[in-house]
Design an enzyme around this catalytic site. Structure first.
Site, PDB file in Angstrom:
ATOM      1  N   HIS A  54      -6.290   1.982   5.675  1.00 10.79           N
ATOM      2  CA  HIS A  54      -6.977   1.069   4.764  1.00 10.79           C
ATOM      3  C   HIS A  54      -6.941  -0.363   5.316  1.00 10.79           C
ATOM      4  CE1 HIS A  54      -8.226  -0.438   0.755  1.00 10.79           C
ATOM      5  NE2 HIS A  54      -7.579  -1.511   1.167  1.00 10.79           N
ATOM      6  N   GLU A  55      -5.735  -0.813   5.620  1.00 11.11           N
ATOM      7  CA  GLU A  55      -5.606  -2.195   6.113  1.00 11.11           C
ATOM      8  C   GLU A  55      -6.308  -2.348   7.461  1.00 11.11           C
ATOM      9  OE1 GLU A  55      -4.859  -4.136   3.901  1.00 11.11           O
ATOM     10  OE2 GLU A  55      -3.806  -2.792   2.535  1.00 11.11           O
ATOM     11  N   HIS A 108      -9.895  -3.217   6.989  1.00 13.17           N
ATOM     12  CA  HIS A 108     -10.047  -4.672   6.806  1.00 13.17           C
ATOM     13  C   HIS A 108      -9.934  -5.371   8.160  1.00 13.17           C
ATOM     14  CE1 HIS A 108     -10.074  -4.789   2.464  1.00 13.17           C
ATOM     15  NE2 HIS A 108      -8.905  -4.207   2.345  1.00 13.17           N
ATOM     16  N   GLU A 114     -13.704  -4.650   1.218  1.00 10.64           N
ATOM     17  CA  GLU A 114     -13.084  -3.416   0.733  1.00 10.64           C
ATOM     18  C   GLU A 114     -13.908  -2.187   1.126  1.00 10.64           C
ATOM     19  OE1 GLU A 114     -10.151  -3.575  -0.378  1.00 10.64           O
ATOM     20  OE2 GLU A 114      -9.799  -1.659  -1.374  1.00 10.64           O
TER      21      GLU A 114
HETATM   22 ZN    ZN Z   1      -8.155  -3.446   0.560  1.00 16.01          ZN
END
Ligand code: ZN
Length: 514
Positions: free
Chosen positions: A268-269, A272, A304
């Protein structure tokens, strides 16, 4: 003359960007390695830096240069990069000049201390420790929203949302969330009624943090995250921090069991981080675009969409596990012996109402976001008092997810956001899921055989598509405009529902249509 004004304006913005990057480094340090005792001093550093940055951003010189550039036809040609830059610089300048410097410093000082208080309150499961800070933060944010001003026909909360998702309003978000909530609730009910019990044994095996870390780093690199201009560290709450123009720092957290929690936080990170690494900001020197809107992310919703895409659409696919499972042996040893890609696919796509947002499955995740949206809207309106937060939180969790919250640490204290002063931020998580799903359908139309590529660990075509269609544009387009340009359609809940139903149908046999 015009070129000179524009160059000076960009140079001033780069300085402000450099100051902001110093503050980011302090923030990253506070979350990772700073000793607890340094909190008061760090708060003062943050407050001073925030005040200096604000002073720079709102200086008369910036205003004069901006005004002069806006009068210049050579710089304001429709569709030109300069015109897009000036549009966004104007927006930032007008917003920033509405905030008094003492308020900016007070928010920086208070939230720095509030973060520390939140961390301790969460560890000790003691809401009363955090309550005075929440009160202070809410008071300051209400003042901030009043300074920004309520848009015509809107509400105070809109002023705060706008900072993260330019142009979005609470009413519009509510209009998207309300029908989506009903459809998600139906899906969760159908999954329950299916009676299927997914075997999640392969997630329960114990894997030491160091092995998980090595595996996570290896996956990051294979997906295209550049570790020469990035890092991965451990923290309480995973995040991605853009410390500087060539310095993107990710954090994650490990537990011995459920190694996929850390893996998906990392992915997830990384999503980004890949966006940040793909923005055209250069190296931060005078010749780079660093500090200009053209080198910045469009909105948190679009940000996101990138993280959720890598985490869920890529990372939770069967193709991902076909590739990753055999490779994982080198890092994880025999831990996953006997597990098949299909077992992992099913195990990481279970739909089970739970307590913690960041660990929630894709089917229930957005319900967590909707609860926070309702709560923070009520807090800002004054309909809900901070002291009544735990009760309101627990009631909503029972109502929306059917779960009983056993303590505040796993309830209203679980998220770091309010201690950071981030109100109006949560709705962007669901917007991100919606954008991700819609982009994903287009990507699959435009990259034939994408699934097979993922199954072979070939991520370069996907990353190249994202770089070309999303990352390189910076803030040239607004979120809605980008979505229409890329997918040919306005943002819609249908792609996300199709995605969720397709996965639930493969795991639980529920109907794909709804
Ligand atoms: Zn996020």
């Amino acid at each position: 003359m015009s070129k000179k004004n524009y160059a000076e304006l960009c140079a001033l913005l780069r300085e402000a960007g450099t100051l902001t990057s110093i503050k980011s480094l302090l923030g990253w340090d506070q979350e990772t390695y700073m000793p607890d005792g340094a909190t008061p001093g760090r708060s003062e550093q943050n407050a001073l830096l925030a005040a200096i940055t604000h002073e720079r951003r709102t200086s008369k010189r910036v205003g004069d240069l901006l005004g002069a550039c806006e009068q210049d036809k050579a710089l304001t040609r429709k569709g030109s990069p300069e015109a897009a830059n000036l549009r966004e610089i104007r927006r930032d300048y007008d917003l920033a000049t509405r905030l008094p410097g003492d308020l900016v410093a007070a928010i920086a000082r208070t939230t720095s201390q509030a973060q520390h208080a939140w961390k301790e309150a969460r560890e000790k499961d003691d809401f009363a420790m955090f309550l005075p800070w929440l009160d202070k933060v809410m008071g300051l944010l209400r003042r901030k929203a009043e300074c920004y001003g309520t848009p015509k026909g809107g509400e105070l909360y809109d002023a705060l949302i706008d900072e993260y998702e330019p142009g979005a309003t609470a009413r519009e978000i509510e209009a998207v969330f309300t029908p989506l909530r009903a459809r998600l609730t139906d899906l969760v009910r159908e999954v329950k009624q299916s009676g299927v019990k997914v075997n999640t044994k392969c997630l329960k095996t114990r894997i030491p943090a160091a092995r998980q870390h090595a595996f996570g780093l290896w996956v990051l690199e294979r997906m295209g995250f550049n570790l020469a201009i990035g890092r991965l560290d451990v923290t309480t709450h995973p995040f991605c921090s853009e410390v500087g123009p060539a310095d993107t720092r990710l954090t994650t957290r490990y537990r011995d069991q459920h190694f996929t929690d850390a893996l998906y936080s990392t992915l997830h990170e990384m999503g980004h981080g890949l966006y940040e690494q793909g923005l055209p900001k250069g190296d931060g020197t005078a010749k780079s675009l660093f500090g200009q809107p053209l080198a910045e992310a469009i909105s948190l919703g679009i940000h996101e969409s990138q993280s959720r895409m890598w985490e869920n659409f890529v990372g939770r696919s069967l193709a991902f596990w076909k590739w990753a499972l055999p490779k994982s042996r080198k890092f994880l040893g025999d831990a996953l012996e006997g597990c098949k890609p299909a077992d992992l696919f099913a195990a990481v796509n279970t739909v089970t109402p739970s307590l913690i947002r960041v660990e929630a499955d894709e089917g229930t995740y957005n319900l967590h976001v909707m609860i926070r949206f309702e709560i923070e809207r009520a807090l800002l309106r004054g309909d809900l008092k901070p002291k009544d937060l735990p009760g309101a939180w627990n009631a909503r969790y029972k109502d929306a997810l059917g779960v009983i919250v056993p303590d505040d640490a796993r309830g209203c204290l679980q998220d770091v956001h309010w201690s950071f002063g981030l109100i109006g931020y949560f709705p962007t998580y669901t917007l991100g899921n919606l954008y991700a799903a819609q982009f994903w359908e287009t990507i699959n139309e435009q990259i034939p055989g994408l699934d097979a590529q993922i199954g072979k660990g070939q991520f370069a075509p996907l990353l190249a598509w994202l770089r070309e269609n999303i990352h390189r544009h910076g803030k040239k387009y607004r979120a809605g405009e980008l979505c229409e340009r890329v997918t040919g359609q306005a943002l819609s809940p249908e792609p996300l529902m199709r995605h969720l139903r397709s996965r639930a149908s493969r795991v639980y046999g529920v109907n794909e249509e709804n």
